[in-house]
Scaffold this motif. Sequence first.
Motif, PDB file in Angstrom:
ATOM      1  N   UNK A   1       0.814  -1.226   0.000  1.00 44.48           N
ATOM      2  CA  UNK A   1       0.000   0.000   0.000  1.00 44.48           C
ATOM      3  C   UNK A   1       0.846   1.274   0.000  1.00 44.48           C
ATOM      4  N   UNK A   2       2.165   1.093  -0.027  1.00 46.15           N
ATOM      5  CA  UNK A   2       3.111   2.225  -0.027  1.00 46.15           C
ATOM      6  C   UNK A   2       2.979   3.107   1.219  1.00 46.15           C
ATOM      7  N   UNK A   3       2.642   2.490   2.355  1.00 43.43           N
ATOM      8  CA  UNK A   3       2.528   3.291   3.581  1.00 43.43           C
ATOM      9  C   UNK A   3       3.269   2.655   4.761  1.00 43.43           C
ATOM     10  N   UNK A   4       4.330   1.893   4.459  1.00 46.31           N
ATOM     11  CA  UNK A   4       5.136   1.306   5.533  1.00 46.31           C
ATOM     12  C   UNK A   4       6.023   2.401   6.133  1.00 46.31           C
ATOM     13  N   UNK A   5       6.018   2.566   7.455  1.00 45.73           N
ATOM     14  CA  UNK A   5       6.792   3.661   8.062  1.00 45.73           C
ATOM     15  C   UNK A   5       8.313   3.484   7.951  1.00 45.73           C
ATOM     16  N   UNK A   6       8.759   2.277   7.589  1.00 44.40           N
ATOM     17  CA  UNK A   6      10.198   2.030   7.515  1.00 44.40           C
ATOM     18  C   UNK A   6      10.681   1.721   6.097  1.00 44.40           C
ATOM     19  N   UNK A   7       9.824   1.908   5.107  1.00 45.13           N
ATOM     20  CA  UNK A   7      10.216   1.706   3.705  1.00 45.13           C
ATOM     21  C   UNK A   7       9.923   2.989   2.944  1.00 45.13           C
ATOM     22  N   UNK A   8      10.973   3.589   2.415  1.00 45.14           N
ATOM     23  CA  UNK A   8      10.885   4.896   1.769  1.00 45.14           C
ATOM     24  C   UNK A   8      11.128   4.761   0.265  1.00 45.14           C
ATOM     25  N   UNK A   9      10.286   5.429  -0.514  1.00 49.30           N
ATOM     26  CA  UNK A   9      10.427   5.422  -1.968  1.00 49.30           C
ATOM     27  C   UNK A   9      10.891   6.813  -2.415  1.00 49.30           C
ATOM     28  N   UNK A  10      12.102   6.883  -2.910  1.00 48.37           N
ATOM     29  CA  UNK A  10      12.695   8.153  -3.329  1.00 48.37           C
ATOM     30  C   UNK A  10      12.783   8.180  -4.855  1.00 48.37           C
ATOM     31  N   UNK A  11      12.358   9.288  -5.460  1.00 43.36           N
ATOM     32  CA  UNK A  11      12.454   9.414  -6.914  1.00 43.36           C
ATOM     33  C   UNK A  11      12.819  10.847  -7.282  1.00 43.36           C
ATOM     34  N   UNK A  12      13.280  11.062  -8.509  1.00 43.34           N
ATOM     35  CA  UNK A  12      13.701  12.411  -8.918  1.00 43.34           C
ATOM     36  C   UNK A  12      12.547  13.411  -8.901  1.00 43.34           C
ATOM     37  N   UNK A  13      12.910  14.650  -8.653  1.00 46.41           N
ATOM     38  CA  UNK A  13      11.987  15.768  -8.814  1.00 46.41           C
ATOM     39  C   UNK A  13      12.603  16.696  -9.848  1.00 46.41           C
ATOM     40  N   UNK A  14      11.803  17.032 -10.864  1.00 44.56           N
ATOM     41  CA  UNK A  14      12.305  17.858 -11.971  1.00 44.56           C
ATOM     42  C   UNK A  14      13.536  17.213 -12.599  1.00 44.56           C
ATOM     43  N   UNK A  15      13.449  15.905 -12.792  1.00 44.09           N
ATOM     44  CA  UNK A  15      14.454  15.138 -13.529  1.00 44.09           C
ATOM     45  C   UNK A  15      15.795  14.982 -12.825  1.00 44.09           C
ATOM     46  N   UNK A  16      15.850  15.229 -11.522  1.00 45.52           N
ATOM     47  CA  UNK A  16      17.096  14.993 -10.791  1.00 45.52           C
ATOM     48  C   UNK A  16      16.799  14.775  -9.307  1.00 45.52           C
ATOM     49  N   UNK A  17      17.741  14.123  -8.636  1.00 41.91           N
ATOM     50  CA  UNK A  17      17.668  13.957  -7.182  1.00 41.91           C
ATOM     51  C   UNK A  17      18.681  14.913  -6.586  1.00 41.91           C
ATOM     52  N   UNK A  18      18.187  15.875  -5.829  1.00 34.49           N
ATOM     53  CA  UNK A  18      19.039  16.956  -5.366  1.00 34.49           C
ATOM     54  C   UNK A  18      19.555  16.692  -3.948  1.00 34.49           C
ATOM     55  N   UNK A  19      20.481  17.531  -3.528  1.00 30.06           N
ATOM     56  CA  UNK A  19      21.153  17.325  -2.250  1.00 30.06           C
ATOM     57  C   UNK A  19      20.179  17.435  -1.073  1.00 30.06           C
ATOM     58  N   UNK A  20      19.124  18.230  -1.208  1.00 23.41           N
ATOM     59  CA  UNK A  20      18.137  18.340  -0.126  1.00 23.41           C
ATOM     60  C   UNK A  20      17.457  16.998   0.145  1.00 23.41           C
ATOM     61  N   UNK A  21      17.221  16.237  -0.907  1.00 19.36           N
ATOM     62  CA  UNK A  21      16.621  14.911  -0.745  1.00 19.36           C
ATOM     63  C   UNK A  21      17.568  13.982   0.002  1.00 19.36           C
TER      64      UNK A  21
END
Length: 324
Positions: A69-89
């Motif tokens: 369900x994509x709501x596990x508190x210990x599993x994180x899904x990270x993806x690019x924003x505006x075609x890149x993954x920036x240092x803030x992420x």
Amino acid sequence: MYRIYGHETVLNIFKNVISQNKISNAYLFVGEEGLGKRFMAEYFAMMINCKGETAKPCFKCSSCLKVMDKNHPDVFFIKPEENSIKVDTIRYITNEINIRPYEANKKIFIIDQADKMTAAAQNAFLKTLEEPPLYGLFILIASQQQELLPTIVSRCNIVRFNKENRNTIKNYLMFEHDISEKEAEVLAHIADGNFAQANKLTNNEYLNFRRETIQEIEKILTIKGFEVIEEFEFFDKNKDNIEEILKILLSYMRDLLVFKATKDASFIKNIDFLNRIQEMESRLTINKLNNIINRIEQFNSQINSNINYQLAVENLFLDMAGGL
């Protein structure tokens, strides 16, 4: 949703590391787009944190259900924003990894398109990757391994994803898309071992787009002189889909070259256009086909840079129509 097609080698890796309790802190899933890397990363996360007594994942325990369900508190899904993954992420990940898991054995970060991390983000991530807590686990997904720092790659266990065989894709299309065996055989041939491409081919809108694109390619190859630039209208109308157009273009030109050299239809990807390929290849030499493919690849590398789109496309047309 979680029926597995193919991926036998990858599944054996997962089963071995879990049964031997030798789960590393970082994995790099690498392979071309569309081979199921994201799906298998999620599946691996379920296996690791599954609370079932027997086969893992069980798909029934609270952990498995939350991952699905994509709501596990210990599993994180990270993806690019505006075609890149920036240092803030990456700073966000660094803060989160230092907090112990709420309920799972492992705190898992699935970083999709990790090869789109900026230089600053990669350097920041490397510091986190060097000394992660024992409960921390990173799964990096990338299609271009060379875009990642060698120091990042060296700290990951690499899991390579390859194209699946035609029968696997055929079964996937039959069972997941309810397609007849005869049609699935044709689409599996065109998909060339790629699940994402197989999915596209079940969409009538995409099939129409693909057919129109190939018709445009044939026009460009048969028109002589400056009249060819009139075909820019199609490329202008579909500017947002230029990357997909170029994929279709390269695939079709490759088929022309392969059939020109071998006269063997079994090597053709776009098998539904075999009659057209047989007719078109006679108009072009192997040298011309090679030059066109190289020119398309050159254009493909330019499209994300600051170029004049119309001028670049028209120059490509002129080269394809006879300027090479």
